[in-house]
Design a protein around this motif. Structure first.
Motif, PDB file in Angstrom:
ATOM      1  N   GLU A 204     -23.551  27.634  -3.644  1.00  0.00           N
ATOM      2  CA  GLU A 204     -24.432  26.838  -4.498  1.00  0.00           C
ATOM      3  C   GLU A 204     -25.875  26.891  -4.001  1.00  0.00           C
ATOM      4  OE1 GLU A 204     -22.296  23.177  -4.324  1.00  0.00           O
ATOM      5  OE2 GLU A 204     -21.005  23.720  -6.020  1.00  0.00           O
ATOM      6  N   THR A 205     -26.065  26.947  -2.701  1.00  0.00           N
ATOM      7  CA  THR A 205     -27.409  27.074  -2.140  1.00  0.00           C
ATOM      8  C   THR A 205     -28.003  28.430  -2.511  1.00  0.00           C
ATOM      9  OG1 THR A 205     -26.831  25.635  -0.300  1.00  0.00           O
ATOM     10  CG2 THR A 205     -28.745  27.049   0.005  1.00  0.00           C
TER      11      THR A 205
ATOM     12  N   ARG B 202     -22.415  26.851   0.414  1.00  0.00           N
ATOM     13  CA  ARG B 202     -23.255  28.020   0.716  1.00  0.00           C
ATOM     14  C   ARG B 202     -23.577  28.787  -0.569  1.00  0.00           C
ATOM     15  NH1 ARG B 202     -22.999  33.483   1.674  1.00  0.00           N
ATOM     16  NH2 ARG B 202     -20.831  33.596   0.996  1.00  0.00           N
TER      17      ARG B 202
END
Length: 76
Positions: free
Chosen positions: A32-33, A30
């Motif tokens: 990294e997104t 999450r």
């Protein structure tokens, strides 16, 4: 007429480390997104640092699970 019930396979308990492993892997993904979608470099760096911490916590839980002799899912 009797029906045969197949024997149950031994049920494995779910450990806290097993639950934490999944949580920290999802949290890292999450973050990294969010880092990929952010506009400012300072925000991106902060999200990526938090993702690194989450990966480290997941690895700690993975090692504990392996020490218990449990198989853990491969890192995705």
């Amino acid at each position: 007429m009797t029906t045969r019930v197949p024997p149950r396979s031994p049920r494995r308990s779910i450990t806290l480390d097993g639950q934490l492993l999944g949580y920290w892997e999802r949290e890292a993904a999450r973050l990294e997104t969010l880092a990929a979608a952010t506009r400012f470099a300072w925000q991106r760096r902060r999200y990526l640092r938090k993702a690194e911490v989450a990966h480290a916590k997941a690895e700690l839980s993975r090692r504990r699970e392996v020490a218990r002799g449990r198989e853990t899912p491969s890192e995705t």
